[in-house]
Design a protein around this motif. Structure first.
Motif, mmCIF file in Angstrom:
data_model
loop_
_atom_site.group_PDB
_atom_site.id
_atom_site.type_symbol
_atom_site.label_atom_id
_atom_site.label_comp_id
_atom_site.label_asym_id
_atom_site.label_seq_id
_atom_site.Cartn_x
_atom_site.Cartn_y
_atom_site.Cartn_z
ATOM 1 N N PHE A 1 -17.882 -12.701 22.934
ATOM 2 C CA PHE A 1 -17.051 -12.149 24.003
ATOM 3 C C PHE A 1 -17.630 -10.840 24.521
ATOM 4 N N ASN A 2 -18.098 -9.988 23.616
ATOM 5 C CA ASN A 2 -18.652 -8.702 24.031
ATOM 6 C C ASN A 2 -19.953 -8.875 24.798
ATOM 7 N N LEU A 3 -20.746 -9.878 24.442
ATOM 8 C CA LEU A 3 -21.960 -10.144 25.222
ATOM 9 C C LEU A 3 -21.590 -10.500 26.658
ATOM 10 N N ILE A 4 -20.633 -11.401 26.805
ATOM 11 C CA ILE A 4 -20.200 -11.823 28.150
ATOM 12 C C ILE A 4 -19.570 -10.649 28.891
ATOM 13 N N ILE B 1 -24.663 -3.957 23.579
ATOM 14 C CA ILE B 1 -25.366 -3.588 22.343
ATOM 15 C C ILE B 1 -24.467 -3.804 21.128
ATOM 16 N N ILE B 2 -23.199 -3.419 21.251
ATOM 17 C CA ILE B 2 -22.264 -3.643 20.139
ATOM 18 C C ILE B 2 -22.100 -5.134 19.868
ATOM 19 N N GLY B 3 -22.071 -5.956 20.915
ATOM 20 C CA GLY B 3 -21.969 -7.404 20.738
ATOM 21 C C GLY B 3 -23.157 -7.972 19.973
ATOM 22 N N ILE B 4 -24.354 -7.503 20.289
ATOM 23 C CA ILE B 4 -25.554 -7.944 19.562
ATOM 24 C C ILE B 4 -25.474 -7.524 18.099
ATOM 25 N N GLN C 1 -22.796 -7.002 16.393
ATOM 26 C CA GLN C 1 -21.761 -7.811 15.745
ATOM 27 C C GLN C 1 -22.297 -9.175 15.334
ATOM 28 N N LEU C 2 -23.110 -9.779 16.168
ATOM 29 C CA LEU C 2 -23.685 -11.084 15.810
ATOM 30 C C LEU C 2 -24.639 -10.952 14.623
ATOM 31 N N ILE C 3 -25.399 -9.883 14.576
ATOM 32 C CA ILE C 3 -26.293 -9.642 13.438
ATOM 33 C C ILE C 3 -25.472 -9.422 12.167
ATOM 34 N N ALA C 4 -24.407 -8.626 12.271
ATOM 35 C CA ALA C 4 -23.542 -8.366 11.114
ATOM 36 C C ALA C 4 -22.867 -9.640 10.640
ATOM 37 N N ALA C 5 -22.421 -10.466 11.569
ATOM 38 C CA ALA C 5 -21.760 -11.722 11.199
ATOM 39 C C ALA C 5 -22.717 -12.645 10.457
ATOM 40 N N ALA C 6 -23.962 -12.690 10.888
ATOM 41 C CA ALA C 6 -24.946 -13.518 10.190
ATOM 42 C C ALA C 6 -25.143 -13.029 8.759
ATOM 43 N N GLY C 7 -25.188 -11.722 8.578
ATOM 44 C CA GLY C 7 -25.338 -11.160 7.241
ATOM 45 C C GLY C 7 -24.135 -11.422 6.352
ATOM 46 N N VAL C 8 -22.934 -11.286 6.905
ATOM 47 C CA VAL C 8 -21.720 -11.538 6.114
ATOM 48 C C VAL C 8 -21.632 -13.011 5.744
ATOM 49 N N LEU C 9 -21.962 -13.891 6.667
ATOM 50 C CA LEU C 9 -21.942 -15.325 6.370
ATOM 51 C C LEU C 9 -22.984 -15.688 5.317
ATOM 52 N N ALA C 10 -24.066 -14.907 5.233
ATOM 53 C CA ALA C 10 -25.084 -15.130 4.209
ATOM 54 C C ALA C 10 -24.669 -14.544 2.864
ATOM 55 N N GLY C 11 -23.563 -13.768 2.839
ATOM 56 C CA GLY C 11 -23.066 -13.213 1.588
ATOM 57 C C GLY C 11 -23.628 -11.850 1.238
ATOM 58 N N ASN C 12 -24.223 -11.178 2.194
ATOM 59 C CA ASN C 12 -24.816 -9.867 1.952
ATOM 60 C C ASN C 12 -23.727 -8.792 1.970
ATOM 61 N N GLN C 13 -23.623 -8.039 0.882
ATOM 62 C CA GLN C 13 -22.583 -7.010 0.762
ATOM 63 C C GLN C 13 -22.857 -5.831 1.701
ATOM 64 N N LEU C 14 -24.105 -5.492 1.914
ATOM 65 C CA LEU C 14 -24.452 -4.407 2.838
ATOM 66 C C LEU C 14 -24.067 -4.795 4.265
ATOM 67 N N ALA C 15 -24.245 -6.048 4.612
ATOM 68 C CA ALA C 15 -23.871 -6.518 5.946
ATOM 69 C C ALA C 15 -22.365 -6.445 6.151
ATOM 70 N N ARG C 16 -21.587 -6.603 5.083
ATOM 71 C CA ARG C 16 -20.128 -6.492 5.189
ATOM 72 C C ARG C 16 -19.745 -5.067 5.577
ATOM 73 N N GLY C 17 -20.371 -4.091 4.947
ATOM 74 C CA GLY C 17 -20.116 -2.699 5.309
ATOM 75 C C GLY C 17 -20.550 -2.392 6.729
ATOM 76 N N PHE C 18 -21.689 -2.946 7.123
ATOM 77 C CA PHE C 18 -22.179 -2.782 8.491
ATOM 78 C C PHE C 18 -21.213 -3.426 9.478
ATOM 79 N N ALA C 19 -20.679 -4.598 9.117
ATOM 80 C CA ALA C 19 -19.718 -5.288 9.988
ATOM 81 C C ALA C 19 -18.446 -4.471 10.165
#
Length: 144
Positions: free
Chosen positions: A38-41, A73-76, A78-96
């Protein structure tokens, strides 16, 4: 004769608590993907000065095009953070969590341009933040 112990062993306790809330973390991650798209659009539309936004809106600083770049930029991120959280990365959760907080602040500045949509995105940010903060512990993410 020794009575059986009712205290669970470490493995039993961990198996019982493991995975608690994983569905909500998954939901929050997918919601993060949706908000990111949504933020990208929304950002591209603001950069292009689309007629979707309220005319003659007054911003705290800058203009609609600047806020469009920030939202893109925030939308991009967010997509990077979501990929990290879905991969199970704890650092990505904090970033998200950080990116969702920034997005909520960004949408506060976007209220003059498109009030209903900005408030809807803020509500989605709060739900995703709850899912990531309340149930996003290392044990819950590793249990699934």
């Amino acid at each position: 004769m020794i009575p059986p112990s009712t205290t669970p062993t470490i493995g039993e306790a961990r198996a019982h608590e493991g995975g608690h809330g994983y569905g909500l973390v998954l939901f929050a991650s997918i919601l993060l993907v949706v908000i990111g798209c949504f933020n990208l659009i929304y950002g591209i539309a603001a950069i292009a000065n689309s007629h979707v936004f309220t005319t003659n809106a007054h911003y705290v600083f800058a203009n609609l095009r600047t806020w469009g770049w920030i939202t893109l930029i925030i939308g991009i991120l967010q997509l990077i953070a979501a990929a990290g959280v879905l991969a199970g990365n704890q650092l990505a959760r904090g970033f998200a969590v950080a990116v969702l907080g920034l997005n909520a602040i960004d949408m506060m500045f976007f209220i003059p341009a498109y009030p209903f949509w900005a408030l809807t995105i803020i509500a989605m940010d709060v739900v995703a933040l709850y899912g990531l903060c309340a149930y996003g512990s290392r044990g819950n993410l590793e249990a699934a």
